[in-house]
Write a protein that holds these residues in place. Structure first.
Motif, PDB file in Angstrom:
ATOM      1  N   MET A 173       6.484  10.361   3.554  1.00 37.05           N
ATOM      2  CA  MET A 173       6.339  11.442   4.483  1.00 37.05           C
ATOM      3  C   MET A 173       7.191  11.390   5.398  1.00 37.05           C
ATOM      4  O   MET A 173       7.339  10.214   6.116  1.00 37.05           O
ATOM      5  CB  MET A 173       4.705  11.554   4.937  1.00 37.05           C
ATOM      6  N   VAL A 174       7.938  12.292   5.577  1.00 42.14           N
ATOM      7  CA  VAL A 174       9.045  12.173   6.805  1.00 42.14           C
ATOM      8  C   VAL A 174       8.540  12.759   7.924  1.00 42.14           C
ATOM      9  O   VAL A 174       8.401  14.137   7.873  1.00 42.14           O
ATOM     10  CB  VAL A 174      10.416  12.809   6.267  1.00 42.14           C
ATOM     11  N   SER A 175       8.462  12.273   9.166  1.00 39.45           N
ATOM     12  CA  SER A 175       8.137  12.724  10.433  1.00 39.45           C
ATOM     13  C   SER A 175       9.314  13.596  10.958  1.00 39.45           C
ATOM     14  O   SER A 175      10.453  12.863  11.136  1.00 39.45           O
ATOM     15  CB  SER A 175       7.539  11.853  11.238  1.00 39.45           C
ATOM     16  N   LEU A 185      -7.323   0.719  16.162  1.00 40.47           N
ATOM     17  CA  LEU A 185      -6.125   1.321  17.075  1.00 40.47           C
ATOM     18  C   LEU A 185      -4.824   0.062  17.205  1.00 40.47           C
ATOM     19  O   LEU A 185      -3.863   0.222  17.079  1.00 40.47           O
ATOM     20  CB  LEU A 185      -6.541   1.041  18.416  1.00 40.47           C
ATOM     21  N   GLN A 186      -5.729  -1.176  16.908  1.00 43.40           N
ATOM     22  CA  GLN A 186      -4.676  -2.161  16.594  1.00 43.40           C
ATOM     23  C   GLN A 186      -5.456  -3.160  16.074  1.00 43.40           C
ATOM     24  O   GLN A 186      -6.591  -3.526  16.497  1.00 43.40           O
ATOM     25  CB  GLN A 186      -3.731  -2.628  17.593  1.00 43.40           C
ATOM     26  N   PRO A 187      -5.016  -4.341  15.314  1.00 43.89           N
ATOM     27  CA  PRO A 187      -3.596  -4.143  14.511  1.00 43.89           C
ATOM     28  C   PRO A 187      -4.081  -3.409  13.423  1.00 43.89           C
ATOM     29  O   PRO A 187      -4.992  -3.083  12.899  1.00 43.89           O
ATOM     30  CB  PRO A 187      -3.342  -5.381  13.934  1.00 43.89           C
ATOM     31  N   ASN A 188      -2.751  -2.819  12.289  1.00 42.98           N
ATOM     32  CA  ASN A 188      -3.035  -1.869  11.269  1.00 42.98           C
ATOM     33  C   ASN A 188      -3.779  -0.758  11.428  1.00 42.98           C
ATOM     34  O   ASN A 188      -4.790  -0.598  11.084  1.00 42.98           O
ATOM     35  CB  ASN A 188      -3.532  -3.155  10.277  1.00 42.98           C
ATOM     36  N   ALA A 240      -0.382   3.144   7.978  1.00 42.42           N
ATOM     37  CA  ALA A 240       0.980   2.704   7.337  1.00 42.42           C
ATOM     38  C   ALA A 240       0.999   2.892   5.919  1.00 42.42           C
ATOM     39  O   ALA A 240       2.109   3.341   5.139  1.00 42.42           O
ATOM     40  CB  ALA A 240       1.254   1.296   7.678  1.00 42.42           C
ATOM     41  N   ASP A 241      -0.128   2.474   5.150  1.00 44.31           N
ATOM     42  CA  ASP A 241       0.020   2.829   3.653  1.00 44.31           C
ATOM     43  C   ASP A 241       0.001   4.316   3.253  1.00 44.31           C
ATOM     44  O   ASP A 241       0.598   4.912   2.423  1.00 44.31           O
ATOM     45  CB  ASP A 241      -1.350   2.045   2.950  1.00 44.31           C
ATOM     46  N   ALA A 242      -0.868   4.970   4.171  1.00 42.93           N
ATOM     47  CA  ALA A 242      -0.922   6.574   3.510  1.00 42.93           C
ATOM     48  C   ALA A 242       0.122   7.208   4.001  1.00 42.93           C
ATOM     49  O   ALA A 242       0.570   8.108   3.254  1.00 42.93           O
ATOM     50  CB  ALA A 242      -2.244   6.940   4.354  1.00 42.93           C
ATOM     51  N   LEU A 243       0.951   6.641   4.939  1.00 40.81           N
ATOM     52  CA  LEU A 243       2.060   7.739   5.534  1.00 40.81           C
ATOM     53  C   LEU A 243       3.382   7.117   5.039  1.00 40.81           C
ATOM     54  O   LEU A 243       4.343   7.521   5.296  1.00 40.81           O
ATOM     55  CB  LEU A 243       1.957   7.833   6.892  1.00 40.81           C
ATOM     56  N   GLY A 244       3.280   5.985   4.376  1.00 42.47           N
ATOM     57  CA  GLY A 244       4.616   5.554   4.074  1.00 42.47           C
ATOM     58  C   GLY A 244       5.483   4.712   5.073  1.00 42.47           C
ATOM     59  O   GLY A 244       4.740   4.490   6.068  1.00 42.47           O
TER      60      GLY A 244
END
Ligand code: NAP
Length: 483
Positions: free
Chosen positions: A1-3, A366-369, A398-402
């Motif tokens: 997914m490109v932001s 919220l953090q981490p990951n 991070a996984d869902a949005l690449g």
């Protein structure tokens, strides 16, 4: 997914305190990353200001060094050379009259003008007055002020009154960097862009909410500064209050700065005073290798808390009967920030009781990951009859949005770009800050007036035993603190 990166308007940004820690670690590296992303026009100017006497080139070298260190780029990165070309420097003592004319001469007509006060709050007044007095700001200029915004209601009010002499509320951007975190904004998206959660988002279906901000570091190195503040001032009054507001607020009519902040303000005003029995304070102990809080604070008699846990009630229709439990502390088992929403159990179970927990839980990390985790009940696989098991529907952003999701802008990057865009949604309004102090002041005062010492807790633990009891009393348990 490109932001998508939408460039901001051409701007002149003056950073007061440009030679300081925050400018080096966050502001300059953040601006650099936005520049590389293509969000900052090449014509924009970033002007450092502080007392240190140096010229543009020396400041460019200083900024480049900080960016190499904190943004992890190579010294000879061509983007770094292009970026430092945007930088300039004017030596100014906030308390003196020198340098202001030179600064004025640098400001370009037609560009957005923003002034970042990355200095001690005691200098905010001097800078505001001189910017105004020297005709450097006008009614379109924006100012950004760092935390802490006061240390109680009285000082916050005085600060607001002072800034209001020279700037309108629409020009003042009070930073709470928590609000710039991707997941924090996602709280609003999750709640208000999905039909799934909102119908259940109330006391009828939610048993309780836990908000945890745990750190592994102590206060060593800044102990004497921290000792004047403590966890309530440092974390609860601002960051945790903002998280609580985003979870508890009513849907605003539009995603508009004042509409969102009006709803947050209503939550703060609906907070009930906290009973002394609903609050636990703690101080971390020495652990044989490292000193405890009292040594770190260089104050053997200190009663300042490095940990606080509290039960908070919101007096309105939506939340009557659903407590919010807040806890934050230093030197805890893991570094983690999360919000956990525990739903009520189904009113009637058609399955034989297998002892498995039955309440759904939504955890927003919220953090981490950064990500979300929804615990749901399913049938345990296999032929052994109808046994239930709770499993997580786990989504790491991070996984869902690449890769784009993994490379999310830092909170400061996003917030500075919002200042240039003129969008105040993620900044605290003056009345919001005052309302938050009005609620925390009596808690702090009651503590300061009392004689009680904070509860000791082991470094690397989950906090004091008393905090566990705060939950057990209500037949609930804190979630485990783990990374
Ligand atoms: P810092 O490292 O002590 O830097 C202070 C800056 O202010 C320096 O650039 C200093 O430069 C400048 N300065 C001091 N007196 C001045 C004067 N009279 N006129 C003009 N400039 C002056 O502080 P910091 O950590 O960067 O923090 C700055 C602000 O951000 C504070 O309000 C702090 O509470 C807030 N904040 C910091 C952090 C963080 O992580 N560091 C996080 C949240 C909030 P010269 O000595 O060259 O004048």
């Amino acid at each position: 997914m490109v932001s998508r990166v939408i460039p901001v308007e051409d701007f002149d940004l003056v950073i007061f305190g440009a030679t300081g820690d925050l400018a080096h670690r966050k502001i300059l590296p953040g601006l650099f990353r936005r520049f590389v992303a293509g969000q900052i026009p090449e014509t924009s100017r970033i002007i450092g200001a502080a007392r240190t006497e140096q010229d543009d080139d020396a400041f460019r070298a200083e900024a480049a060094k900080a960016i190499v260190e904190f943004a992890g780029v190579k010294k000879n990165d061509p983007d770094l050379v292009r970026f430092t070309g945007l930088l300039g420097y004017t030596a100014i003592d906030a308390k003196g009259e020198g340098g202001w004319k030179a600064l004025k001469a640098r400001m370009r007509k037609g560009a957005v003008h923003a002034f970042y006060f990355s200095v001690a709050p005691s200098l905010f007044g001097d800078i505001a007055e001189r910017l105004h007095g020297h005709g450097i700001t006008d009614k379109h200029s924006r100012i950004v002020v760092e935390k802490p915004f006061g240390r109680d209601l009285e000082t916050a009010r005085a600060l607001n009154t002072m800034l209001a002499q020279h700037f309108r509320e629409q020009q003042i951007y009070r930073i709470d960097h928590y609000l710039g975190k991707e997941t924090v904004q996602n709280l609003m998206a999750v709640r208000f862009a999905n039909i799934l959660f909102e119908p259940l988002w109330n006391a009828q279906f939610i048993d309780h909410v836990q908000i945890t901000v745990a750190e592994t570091v102590g206060v060593s190195g800044r102990g004497s500064y921290y000792d004047k503040s403590g966890a309530i001032r440092d974390m609860v009054q601002n960051h945790m209050m903002q998280l609580l507001c985003l979870i508890a607020m009513e849907p605003p009519y539009h995603f508009d700065p004042n509409a969102v902040r009006d709803e947050k303000l209503k939550v703060i005003r609906a907070l009930e005073p906290v009973e002394p029995s609903d609050i636990v304070r703690g101080q971390y102990q020495p652990d044989g290798k490292e000193p405890g809080y009292l040594e770190d604070a260089e104050n053997p008699d200190s009663r300042t808390e490095s940990y606080v846990a509290m039960k908070v009630r919101i007096s309105n229709w939506r939340w009557q009967g659903t407590p919010f439990y807040l806890r934050t502390g230093k030197k805890l088992r893991a570094r983690t920030s999360e919000i956990a929403i525990t739903f009520k159990e189904p009113p009637h179970s058609i399955f034989d009781d297998t002892g498995a927990p039955r309440a759904n839980e939504l955890v927003i990390r919220l953090q981490p990951n950064e990500g979300m985790n929804l615990k749901v009940m399913i049938k345990e696989p296999g032929p052994g009859g109808m046994r239930l098991v709770q499993v997580p529907l786990d989504m790491s952003f991070a996984d869902a949005l690449g890769p784009e999701g993994a490379d999310m802008p830092d909170a400061y990057e996003r917030l500075i770009m919002d200042v240039i865009r003129g969008n105040q949604t993620l900044f605290m309004r003056g009345d919001e800050v005052e309302a938050a102090w009005a609620w925390t002041d009596p808690i702090i005062r009651a503590w300061e007036d009392g004689k009680q010492r904070p509860e000791p807790y082991d470094a690397g633990s989950s906090g004091p035993e008393e905090a566990l009891r705060l939950m057990h009393r209500d037949n609930r348990r804190w979630r485990e603190i783990r990374a």
